[in-house]
Every structure is written in C-alpha cells, then in structure tokens.
Motif scaffolding. Structure first.
Motif, PDB file in Angstrom:
ATOM      1  N   GLY A   1      78.953 -19.373  39.050  1.00  0.00           N
ATOM      2  CA  GLY A   1      79.347 -18.011  38.034  1.00  0.00           C
ATOM      3  C   GLY A   1      78.459 -17.966  37.027  1.00  0.00           C
ATOM      4  N   PRO A   2      78.375 -16.924  36.203  1.00  0.00           N
ATOM      5  CA  PRO A   2      77.631 -16.508  35.074  1.00  0.00           C
ATOM      6  C   PRO A   2      78.239 -17.168  33.542  1.00  0.00           C
ATOM      7  N   THR A   3      77.413 -17.275  32.551  1.00  0.00           N
ATOM      8  CA  THR A   3      77.754 -17.741  31.315  1.00  0.00           C
ATOM      9  C   THR A   3      77.158 -16.851  30.321  1.00  0.00           C
ATOM     10  N   ILE A   4      78.029 -16.576  29.130  1.00  0.00           N
ATOM     11  CA  ILE A   4      77.486 -15.844  28.151  1.00  0.00           C
ATOM     12  C   ILE A   4      77.500 -16.858  26.972  1.00  0.00           C
ATOM     13  N   ARG A   5      76.505 -16.971  26.119  1.00  0.00           N
ATOM     14  CA  ARG A   5      76.422 -17.874  24.969  1.00  0.00           C
ATOM     15  C   ARG A   5      76.071 -17.069  23.740  1.00  0.00           C
ATOM     16  N   ALA A   6      76.679 -17.048  22.742  1.00  0.00           N
ATOM     17  CA  ALA A   6      76.309 -16.765  21.313  1.00  0.00           C
ATOM     18  C   ALA A   6      75.804 -17.845  20.622  1.00  0.00           C
ATOM     19  N   ASN A   7      74.884 -18.171  20.043  1.00  0.00           N
ATOM     20  CA  ASN A   7      74.330 -19.220  19.266  1.00  0.00           C
ATOM     21  C   ASN A   7      74.604 -18.526  17.589  1.00  0.00           C
ATOM     22  N   LEU A   8      75.445 -19.164  17.060  1.00  0.00           N
ATOM     23  CA  LEU A   8      76.029 -18.864  15.798  1.00  0.00           C
ATOM     24  C   LEU A   8      75.039 -19.557  14.655  1.00  0.00           C
ATOM     25  N   THR A   9      74.801 -20.898  15.092  1.00  0.00           N
ATOM     26  CA  THR A   9      73.606 -21.639  14.037  1.00  0.00           C
ATOM     27  C   THR A   9      72.739 -22.466  14.936  1.00  0.00           C
ATOM     28  N   ASN A  10      71.818 -23.073  14.273  1.00  0.00           N
ATOM     29  CA  ASN A  10      70.854 -23.872  15.261  1.00  0.00           C
ATOM     30  C   ASN A  10      71.690 -24.976  15.971  1.00  0.00           C
ATOM     31  N   HIS A  11      72.871 -25.374  15.654  1.00  0.00           N
ATOM     32  CA  HIS A  11      73.483 -26.426  16.209  1.00  0.00           C
ATOM     33  C   HIS A  11      75.021 -25.794  17.042  1.00  0.00           C
TER      34      HIS A  11
ATOM     35  N   ALA B   1      77.403 -23.089  18.862  1.00  0.00           N
ATOM     36  CA  ALA B   1      77.337 -21.977  19.933  1.00  0.00           C
ATOM     37  C   ALA B   1      78.935 -21.788  20.476  1.00  0.00           C
ATOM     38  N   VAL B   2      79.282 -20.394  20.937  1.00  0.00           N
ATOM     39  CA  VAL B   2      80.242 -20.089  21.504  1.00  0.00           C
ATOM     40  C   VAL B   2      79.986 -19.641  22.898  1.00  0.00           C
ATOM     41  N   GLN B   3      80.482 -19.988  23.806  1.00  0.00           N
ATOM     42  CA  GLN B   3      80.201 -19.771  25.275  1.00  0.00           C
ATOM     43  C   GLN B   3      81.484 -19.289  25.973  1.00  0.00           C
ATOM     44  N   LEU B   4      81.344 -18.408  26.831  1.00  0.00           N
ATOM     45  CA  LEU B   4      82.274 -17.886  27.956  1.00  0.00           C
ATOM     46  C   LEU B   4      81.722 -18.124  29.254  1.00  0.00           C
ATOM     47  N   ASP B   5      82.402 -18.756  30.118  1.00  0.00           N
ATOM     48  CA  ASP B   5      81.959 -18.967  31.789  1.00  0.00           C
ATOM     49  C   ASP B   5      83.083 -18.004  32.542  1.00  0.00           C
ATOM     50  N   ALA B   6      82.592 -17.760  33.670  1.00  0.00           N
ATOM     51  CA  ALA B   6      83.396 -17.156  34.468  1.00  0.00           C
ATOM     52  C   ALA B   6      83.166 -18.044  36.039  1.00  0.00           C
TER      53      ALA B   6
ATOM     54  N   PRO C   1      86.582 -20.592  31.012  1.00  0.00           N
ATOM     55  CA  PRO C   1      86.720 -21.345  29.944  1.00  0.00           C
ATOM     56  C   PRO C   1      85.936 -20.599  28.722  1.00  0.00           C
ATOM     57  N   ILE C   2      86.517 -20.634  27.512  1.00  0.00           N
ATOM     58  CA  ILE C   2      85.851 -20.237  26.232  1.00  0.00           C
ATOM     59  C   ILE C   2      85.715 -21.477  25.293  1.00  0.00           C
ATOM     60  N   THR C   3      84.559 -21.877  25.016  1.00  0.00           N
ATOM     61  CA  THR C   3      84.190 -23.220  24.426  1.00  0.00           C
ATOM     62  C   THR C   3      83.232 -23.052  23.402  1.00  0.00           C
ATOM     63  N   ALA C   4      83.440 -24.022  22.515  1.00  0.00           N
ATOM     64  CA  ALA C   4      82.262 -24.102  21.476  1.00  0.00           C
ATOM     65  C   ALA C   4      81.566 -25.203  21.619  1.00  0.00           C
ATOM     66  N   ARG C   5      80.348 -24.927  21.696  1.00  0.00           N
ATOM     67  CA  ARG C   5      79.326 -26.056  21.972  1.00  0.00           C
ATOM     68  C   ARG C   5      78.545 -26.498  20.618  1.00  0.00           C
ATOM     69  N   TRP C   6      78.393 -27.908  20.367  1.00  0.00           N
ATOM     70  CA  TRP C   6      77.767 -28.359  19.341  1.00  0.00           C
ATOM     71  C   TRP C   6      76.385 -29.193  19.823  1.00  0.00           C
ATOM     72  N   ARG C   7      75.359 -28.570  19.656  1.00  0.00           N
ATOM     73  CA  ARG C   7      74.122 -29.549  19.947  1.00  0.00           C
ATOM     74  C   ARG C   7      73.493 -30.566  18.678  1.00  0.00           C
ATOM     75  N   PHE C   8      73.481 -31.604  19.306  1.00  0.00           N
ATOM     76  CA  PHE C   8      73.194 -32.599  18.252  1.00  0.00           C
ATOM     77  C   PHE C   8      71.697 -32.584  17.727  1.00  0.00           C
ATOM     78  N   SER C   9      70.754 -32.015  18.236  1.00  0.00           N
ATOM     79  CA  SER C   9      69.452 -31.906  18.073  1.00  0.00           C
ATOM     80  C   SER C   9      68.742 -30.636  18.463  1.00  0.00           C
ATOM     81  N   GLN C  10      67.686 -30.477  17.894  1.00  0.00           N
ATOM     82  CA  GLN C  10      66.752 -29.348  18.098  1.00  0.00           C
ATOM     83  C   GLN C  10      65.463 -29.584  18.789  1.00  0.00           C
ATOM     84  N   ASN C  11      65.605 -30.875  19.372  1.00  0.00           N
ATOM     85  CA  ASN C  11      64.429 -31.510  20.065  1.00  0.00           C
ATOM     86  C   ASN C  11      64.277 -30.987  21.545  1.00  0.00           C
ATOM     87  N   GLN C  12      63.192 -31.381  22.236  1.00  0.00           N
ATOM     88  CA  GLN C  12      62.965 -30.788  23.538  1.00  0.00           C
ATOM     89  C   GLN C  12      64.274 -31.199  24.382  1.00  0.00           C
ATOM     90  N   VAL C  13      64.986 -32.311  24.177  1.00  0.00           N
ATOM     91  CA  VAL C  13      66.112 -32.796  24.777  1.00  0.00           C
ATOM     92  C   VAL C  13      67.240 -32.653  23.914  1.00  0.00           C
TER      93      VAL C  13
END
Length: 163
Positions: A8-18, A20-25, A55-67
């Motif tokens: 299924g598809p995902t829609i993600r809105a990045n709120l800051t560099n770390h 994001a809010v995501q909605l999946d179907a 699912p409606i989730t908040a996603r926290w990225r721990f870094s802005q590196n390549q990984v």
C-alpha cells in the motif's frame, strides 16, 4: 492464517529535520479454510476477505546522515470485509447445502503501533526496512472473531527521490 504480504501507499509530512507524521494504507488478504466431521455430517468453509489497515504514526529520525535510524509510534485503524462460503453434507439424507455469509471481525478496529528501522539511499531510491508491532485492542477472547492482539510486521518502504 496470517496474510503473506502487505502492500500500500504512504503519505509522509516532514515537520522538522527529525520529526515526520506518516499515514499508511496497507492491504492484507485474508484466506483460510475450515473443515470437519461430526455425527456423520461433513462441513467445509472457505473465507476470503480484505484487511485494510490505516496506521497514523509519528516518526523520529535519529540522524541526518546517509543512514538514518528511526523510531515510530501511533495509532492504527482497520477495516475487514469478506465472505465465507460453506458447504454442509449429510450422507444419511444425501443432502448438500451451500450458503454464504459476510465475514467480519469484532472489536478490533483500534491498534497501538510502535516500531523502528533504518532508512538509507540506494541510487535515486530511499529504502526503509522496519519492524512494526501493533497491539489490537479487543474485548473478545475468542480466536477467529477478532484480530490477533499482537501483530508483528516486517515492512520495506521504497520511495523515489529527485535530489
């Protein structure tokens, strides 16, 4: 039987560099059969249904590196629609009865989601494998009439980027 895949598809809105809010179907097929004999009567049923999970989730990225390792949490809702086709055969009367009924799961529409994974670049693609856990709330204790309360999914997201 658990579905073999989810797609299924995902829609993600990045709120800051770390953050994001995501909605999946997510679509998952449900397929199972049940058969048995009792007192000389044979019964067989086949169920085919579509499980949609949102699912409606908040996603926290721990870094802005390549990984980029990430963690997520939120809520999930589901909708299950399908049909159970049944056949009952009585050898004593030599009658065979076929009938169909709607397939539904009770009290399983809300789940609590948590998970984590890592996102990385592969050429023009961003790949994000993750392990996701969903706890489905239910007041029923009967297997087969509600979603399994503990659901683990291994998901792989793929998205194309232009940069």
């Amino acid at each position: 039987e658990d579905p073999d895949y989810a797609v299924g598809p995902t829609i993600r809105a990045n709120l800051t560099n770390h953050l994001a809010v995501q909605l999946d179907a997510l679509y998952k097929p449900i397929r199972f059969t049940v058969s048995g004999n009792s007192l000389g009567i044979s019964a067989y049923s086949s169920t085919k249904a579509s499980w949609w999970e949102f699912p409606i989730t908040a996603r926290w990225r721990f870094s802005q590196n390549q990984v980029q390792p990430f963690a997520e949490g939120g809520l999930s809702f589901n909708s299950i629609k399908g049909t159970t086709d049944s056949t009952v055969y009585s050898p004593s009367t030599t009658t065979m009865t076929d009938f169909s009924s709607p397939f539904e799961l009770d009290d399983s529409g809300l789940g609590i989601v948590t998970g984590g994974g890592v996102e990385f670049s592969a050429g023009r693609f961003r790949i994000s494998p993750q392990l996701r856990y969903t706890h489905w709330t239910s007041s029923s204790s009967q297997p087969g009439v509600y979603a399994w309360p503990h659901q683990f999914d291994i998901l792989v997201g793929v998205r194309f980027h232009m940069d």
